[in-house]
Design an enzyme around this catalytic site. Structure first.
Site, mmCIF file in Angstrom:
data_model
loop_
_atom_site.group_PDB
_atom_site.id
_atom_site.type_symbol
_atom_site.label_atom_id
_atom_site.label_comp_id
_atom_site.label_asym_id
_atom_site.label_seq_id
_atom_site.Cartn_x
_atom_site.Cartn_y
_atom_site.Cartn_z
ATOM 1 N N ASP A 31 20.364 2.487 -3.053
ATOM 2 C CA ASP A 31 19.763 1.699 -4.102
ATOM 3 C C ASP A 31 20.023 2.953 -5.548
ATOM 4 O OD1 ASP A 31 18.669 0.301 -1.750
ATOM 5 O OD2 ASP A 31 17.016 1.990 -1.841
ATOM 6 N N GLU A 190 13.872 -8.707 -4.428
ATOM 7 C CA GLU A 190 13.999 -7.806 -4.525
ATOM 8 C C GLU A 190 14.719 -7.031 -6.030
ATOM 9 O OE1 GLU A 190 13.209 -6.201 -0.777
ATOM 10 O OE2 GLU A 190 15.251 -5.305 -0.772
#
Length: 521
Positions: A31, A190
């Site tokens: 991420d 997302e």
């Protein structure tokens, strides 16, 4: 797989030496989010159940990174009670505005008790960072966008990308949350980020879940609140197609864009390197790719949405060495290296750096507990590696043990350890914990005149192999081997990767003089 890597290498030779190697951050660094301040780049990653949280990296060339610290380094910032590989700190975003750095993220801990989005701030990226400023808009993977004195927050409540204006000083939400995009049809939209370029607001997100079908898609609008139109060429980053079928990198997505001082654009993203049976042990890692803007105003990643391990990009910096390899002599340290992590919130009184080495005092919580075991670890950064340490029990009663672990989660790990027995003898044991299965694979008696035992783990794509030495490393005795596939997301679940840890459990105090790691990928 090997034939593909060879073909890629030969192609690189025919084009000239590759400029840099992916991943730029190997091992469990998922991420990624990036920002630039003048000629300096800063990047962060998620950390889930590990403490401290959110490593902060610095680079001048986008390829070679140095860790400056960890954003969340105090319990007041990072309550992790009960967090497993499914919980803890999710995807962070780092941004810089008007002299202040902002890091925004989600803490999902203790089965949701501490669930919420928050931001922290600092004027120096190396810290200290503030205590959390909690935010109202839900969802995960929050991001910030600053414009005209306003601060906008974007996240994905109810799996819809939503936008609101906030006061970053207090966290107060200033406008209602508005749904602005649902993505291009992939599941789990997302990781939203907003950018402004040439009169357009661009909304970059991840879709498909953080698995083989992961991807990055993008939309744009003349107004920040929309409506947003999808890029006809979506997804702009995607390896779940024939062109990338045999690529050693899979699961790419969750990206962030940055513009360099020379006007060129780049993208950082996560991906993973499958090893045994398509599974991966090194976790989701950080990758880098160039971005060009087409005549139609849409971004194109690396010429066609596929990235490789050897990247030949004109003008890019070369990868410098392998600083992750080497030996740590704990007696010479004043503090643990920045890349070492603990499980959940550690009892700091159980850890000490002494003239003899790293001292660990065993806790009642062991590696099968969601408490705080005495445990400190570094990431597995290579599919093939060798890790070695030495351990001595300085104060132990029956049942006390200390050693080396290959750890994925509370439910899934292997342990090679020195144990104190009821009759006063000591044994080297190899055990595993795989959900409801727990077993001691091997037990080897240690001579009564031997105080320190060397422990070693070697790994390839298929197996972890365990060995010990009672003569200072002159000779090594095989203890056993265990399959790699059981310590992967496919088998164990969660969002993390394997770490190699030192630990002590029960009525035992242990000394570890050193730890060495030699990656061989």
């Amino acid at each position: 797989m090997r034939s593909l890597i060879l073909a890629t290498a030969l192609a690189a030779v025919s084009l000239g030496a590759a400029a840099y190697t992916n991943p730029i951050l190997p091992g469990m660094y998922p991420d990624p989010s990036i920002c630039r301040v003048d000629s300096d780049y800063y990047m962060v990653n998620s950390t889930f159940q590990y403490f401290p949280g959110v490593p902060l990296w610095h680079s001048r060339d986008l390829v070679n990174w140095r860790q400056l610290g960890n954003v969340l380094d105090r319990p007041s910032q990072l309550p992790l009670g009960g967090a497993s590989a499914w919980f803890g700190i999710y995807a962070p975003t780092i941004r810089h505005h008007d002299g202040t750095f902002y890091m925004i993220t989600t803490n999902v801990g203790d089965n949701g008790v501490h669930n919420g989005n928050f931001l922290v701030t600092a004027t120096d990226p190396a810290g200290p960072w503030s205590d959390p400023i909690w935010l109202d808009q839900g969802g995960i993977d929050p991001s910030l966008y600053f414009e005209g004195g306003k601060c906008y927050m974007v996240s994905n409540p109810d799996e819809n990308i939503s936008l609101c204006e906030i006061d970053p000083a207090t966290g107060r939400q200033l406008t209602p949350s508005r749904r602005i995009w649902q993505g291009d049809g992939g599941r789990h939209p997302e990781a939203p980020h907003i950018y402004y370029r040439d009169g357009w607001y661009y909304l970059l997100i991840a879709e498909g879940g953080t698995e083989m079908g992961h991807s990055a898609t993008i939309a744009r609008s003349r107004d920040i609140y929309g409506p947003y139109e999808s890029n006809p060429a979506n997804p702009i980053l995607y390896h779940q197609r024939r062109i990338a079928q045999d690529n050693p990198i899979q699961g790419v997505g969750h990206a962030d864009l940055v513009e360099a001082p020379d006007g060129r654009w780049w993208l950082v993203c996560l991906g993973f390197r499958p090893s045994a049976a398509g599974s991966y042990v090194t976790g989701r890692e950080t990758y880098l790719a160039p971005v060009e803007w087409g005549a139609d105003g849409w971004p194109v990643v690396n010429g066609g949405g596929v990235i490789t391990t050897e990247m030949n990009v004109e003008g890019a910096a070369a990868t410098a060495g392998r600083p992750r390899n080497g030996r740590v002599d704990f007696a010479s340290l004043e503090a643990m290296p920045l890349d070492w992590v603990y499980l959940r919130n550690p009892d700091t009184s159980a850890y000490a750096l002494t003239p003899a080495g790293l001292q660990l005092r065993g806790a009642e919580a062991d590696l099968t507990s969601l408490g705080s075991p005495t445990f400190v670890a570094r990431r597995q950064q290579d599919i093939s590696f060798e890790a070695t340490t030495a351990v001595r029990l300085t104060d132990a009663r029956p049942g006390g043990r200390a050693g080396l672990t290959v750890y994925f989660d509370v439910t899934s790990h292997y342990e090679l350890y020195l144990r104190q027995n009821p009759d006063g003898s000591r044994s080297v044991c190899l055990s595993y914990k795989l959900y409801r299965l727990a077993h001691t694979v091997a037990e080897i008696s240690v001579p009564s005149d031997v105080a320190t035992v060397e422990l070693r783990i070697t790994s390839d794509a298929d197996a972890y192999r365990f060995a010990c030495s009672t003569d200072g490393g002159a000779g090594w005795l095989p203890v056993g081997e265990l399959d790699t596939r059981y310590l992967t997301k496919d088998t164990a679940g969660g969002f993390t990767g394997v770490v190699i840890g030192l630990y002590a459990t029960g009525p035992a105090t242990a000394i570890f003089p050193y730890f060495s790691y030699d990656g061989r990928d």
